[in-house]
Design an enzyme around this catalytic site. Structure first.
Site, PDB file in Angstrom:
ATOM      1  N   CYS A 133       0.261 -24.280   5.109  1.00  0.00           N
ATOM      2  CA  CYS A 133       0.013 -22.896   5.503  1.00  0.00           C
ATOM      3  C   CYS A 133      -1.452 -22.524   5.744  1.00  0.00           C
ATOM      4  O   CYS A 133      -1.569 -21.690   6.565  1.00  0.00           O
ATOM      5  CB  CYS A 133       0.423 -21.852   4.344  1.00  0.00           C
ATOM      6  SG  CYS A 133       1.966 -22.326   3.516  1.00  0.00           S
ATOM      7  N   TYR A 147      -0.021   6.229  -4.733  1.00  0.00           N
ATOM      8  CA  TYR A 147      -0.462   7.238  -3.620  1.00  0.00           C
ATOM      9  C   TYR A 147      -1.826   7.544  -3.873  1.00  0.00           C
ATOM     10  O   TYR A 147      -2.240   8.024  -5.054  1.00  0.00           O
ATOM     11  CB  TYR A 147       0.380   8.347  -3.428  1.00  0.00           C
ATOM     12  CG  TYR A 147      -0.308   9.430  -2.450  1.00  0.00           C
ATOM     13  CD1 TYR A 147      -0.793   9.332  -1.465  1.00  0.00           C
ATOM     14  CD2 TYR A 147      -0.887  10.664  -3.303  1.00  0.00           C
ATOM     15  CE1 TYR A 147      -1.555  10.207  -0.567  1.00  0.00           C
ATOM     16  CE2 TYR A 147      -1.568  11.521  -2.696  1.00  0.00           C
ATOM     17  CZ  TYR A 147      -1.876  11.326  -1.211  1.00  0.00           C
ATOM     18  OH  TYR A 147      -2.712  12.222  -0.719  1.00  0.00           O
TER      19      TYR A 147
END
Lengths: 463, 463
Positions: free
Chosen positions: A52, A437
């Site tokens: 990869c 968040y």
């Protein structure tokens, strides 16, 4: 012919990359050399490397080939793994529990008996059967040797026109690599949009972004011939319509499971040509044979059917599971949900679960929604746009798949959906997920939650 | 006194920020003004703003205060919400279903009846009860007005020494903001390490990184007094041991639910002082009263007990759920797993689930592991180190919590664990999660998987 059996059981591993050597290493961790002899055959020159990573080496982000090698042959041998490089297994004899191997250099052959066998023969690239496909300047990027040949070829070529055939992960990653090397890049793609692992509406976003990067994207194009010059070297790629001048050509049109040996031995193969295993990664119907990595099919937990996915992260997990079981422990690989992430320059592309056509193919009816959001709170610097598509099952609302295209912070957001898919969550359940968040990290409603809200609403309104 | 009831039902909302105005907006989406009159009281000047964004405004990343305002009073009024700014509700009369509100400027009071009531009174910052706490130059950062006062104060001050009291999210974010403004920053912290929402061993990593950024970190320090100069303005912060000179002081020592009104009315409060609701966000025992945002306690799905968490993302979800239910739909907020993410300069800090002491407090025995990994494949440029700590329940192996400290790409990885916690996964199940892998995004084993493998192994070996 080596038939001596002076020690405990013998494990034979065919294939020295991720799956095979992970299995060997994990088995060795659990059983010492007196209990388990381990012989591993690898026909190439390298072990345990990251295929990869090749596009990033070719593109110059990774400067040293050896950095792609997670563990060298010497390191494996230091752990009492009898690793035989440049040695290709040519036959499996299941009845007598032995494999025949040939020394690639001398041609000498010999049989090696096994008590336990691991097949990790990987995948082979699809090479187009057309004139010129083997001409100098035409390259695959499957192995480290391929990568070195491509780099040598780029160094020799004065021209700066590159054609990439195929617009899947390898194709777009190689387009980036060649852009980074200063080439004019044309990508020739059989499909209607690049990244056929996405729905075409999401692939369209990749298409537009690639063109924004100066890559010429040619869709709906079938390569018919590779044209060579007087020197025999590639000079152009021909499609049904026209010719694309090329100083170098990279083929990235996918891979197939390399199961020639397994097929000849009568081992069970699936519809995609990969070996079929059980949850312990044992070849079905064969107590002492395991298989993993790019040569097997895996269960898709969302569709309930087998797929072939060539990806190093699966190969490593397979190897870990196989090595644990061979070493006397217990581990299983339950399957995949089909997560993949990639990038082309700063565009991040991710998917998990089913596309529209996958869902239809397996008889699932769905609601699909697409939303636009941002990677960070809208007021925070470098908040970048992100498109999230979500499929949820009609009636049940069960999550079926997510596709994301965006910039920084888009790609790995797909993990939220990957875990939710694994857990069988509905879009409605996802709407209240307690995701991280703060303004530098996400809008107050994470883009995945925005998509879940819209999908849940669409499921409800369609009841 | 306005008792006229010319239309359908009346919804009264107390508090004009995230929870209250989300509820009002969602209710309006579902019911038009003829069906539902909506009156919202806000004692301040702003609506629907991102308090979480204030540190980035103070630090200069966000240049315009108005960008923190998601929806202005005018926008709300345009949607037929009768928004009354600078109007403070001073009493709830549950028996007669009415609220008394006072015009902050004129002092005039009047009663407004309701059919349905939403309490979204938010939280109030903990202000230390000590000499000098109200001196000029000492600032909270709870509201937009606070932020503006701090910015004005910074503009007036020639000195460049800032002391931040408290080392939680607000404290470290304000340390970053003041570093960005060119201040010498000292953070005075009562705990043994900053970020007490992490275990101390993980907080230690934050401590070291903050010192690497040039922030002076003073732990185990109790602020006893704030000292002022001849001009009455702050000049130093005193702890039990010594004095820290300060031209400006920022208080970030946490918040408590603002439930004065609710308490006076006899509504049910939990042990953290927040309102107790059911899953539809209705105040327990009160059919027509909902509450959400920073004034409520939420169920922690991992510990099974209520917590108080002041976070905009929860407030927005609460508002959405309340508005849906008030509007005649159906939605629930099942609870939280305690996810939070933050950063100080380029250090990312994330957590979800239980810390060691949380687990002990609720009678859960656990295995804890900590691993080091990287954000990308080790060979890929800008792969940065990442530390992941994982707690799994003894015997069952159920995931209990994850803490992550690292650089780019560390923070939002916590979402993987947040979803796994919600789904009740074990560490062993997590080891085979199909997470996004490509070298620019992750090592072949994602750091969260590495932690899961180690945790699963520790659970097994402790059986």
């Amino acid at each position: 012919m080596n038939m001596s059996r002076t020690r405990g059981e013998r494990l034979v591993v065919i294939g020295g990359d991720a799956a095979g050597m992970s299995a060997a290493s994990q088995a060795r961790r659990l059983k010492g050399p007196d209990e388990l002899e381990i012989v591993a055959f690898e026909r190439g020159n390298f072990t345990s490397y990251s295929a990869c990573g090749i596009p990033y080496w070719v593109g110059g982000d990774v400067t040293d080939r050896d950095r792609l090698i997670a563990r060298t042959p010497e390191e494996h041998r230091a752990r009492d793994i009898d690793l035989r490089l440049r040695t290709e297994v040519t036959e499996l004899d299941l009845a007598r529990q032995r494999v025949r191997a040939r020394d690639v250099d001398s041609g000498a052959e010999s049989w090696t008996p096994y008590d336990k066998l691991v097949i990790a023969t990987g995948a082979r690239p699809i090479r187009p059967d057309m004139p010129g496909a083997d001409a100098p300047g035409v390259h695959g990027v499957q192995t480290l040797d391929d990568g070195q040949e491509l780099l040598d070829s780029l160094a020799r070529t004065r021209g700066r026109r590159a054609v990439v055939v195929g617009a899947g992960y390898i194709g777009v990653e190689m387009a980036e690599a060649l852009i980074n090397r200063g080439y004019q890049v044309t990508v020739v793609n059989r499909g209607s949009e690049p990244m056929s692992t996405l729905d075409p509406d999401m692939g369209r976003l990749v298409h537009e972004a690639m063109e924004g990067l100066g890559i010429t994207m040619v869709n709906d194009a079938e390569v018919t011939k590779i044209l060579t010059g007087d020197d025999g070297r590639v000079r152009a790629v021909a499609t049904q319509d026209r010719e694309y001048p090329a100083d170098v050509v990279v083929l990235g049109i996918g891979v197939r499971p390399e199961t020639t040996l397994a097929q000849a031995a009568g081992l069970p193969l699936g519809t995609h040509g990969g070996l079929l295993t059980d949850r312990s990664m044992r070849v079905r119907g064969h107590e002492e044979i395991w298989a993993g990595g790019d040569c097997v099919e895996v269960l898709d937990l969302v569709s309930g059917q087998e797929r072939h996915i060539a990806l190093g992260t699966h190969a490593n997990k397979h190897g870990q599971v196989i090595g644990t079981n061979v070493g006397g422990g217990y581990a299983t690989f339950p399957g995949v949900v089909g997560t993949a992430v990639s990038k082309v320059c700063d565009l991040e592309i991710a998917r998990t679960g089913l596309r529209e056509k996958d869902a239809r193919r397996v008889g699932l009816r769905f609601e699909a929604v697409t939303i636009e959001s941002t990677s960070r709170a809208g007021y925070y610097p470098n908040a970048s746009p992100m498109t999230v598509k979500m499929l949820a099952e009609h009636r049940t609302g069960r999550l079926l798949g997510v596709q994301i295209v965006g910039r920084e912070g888009a790609g790995k957001r797909v993990d939220i959906a990957a875990v939710a898919l694994t857990a069988g969550m509905t879009a409605e359940q996802m709407t209240t997920l307690d995701l991280g968040y703060a303004p530098p990290f996400s809008p107050v409603w994470d883009p995945v939650l925005v998509a879940a809200r819209k999908a849940a609403a669409k499921v409800r309104s369609s009841l």
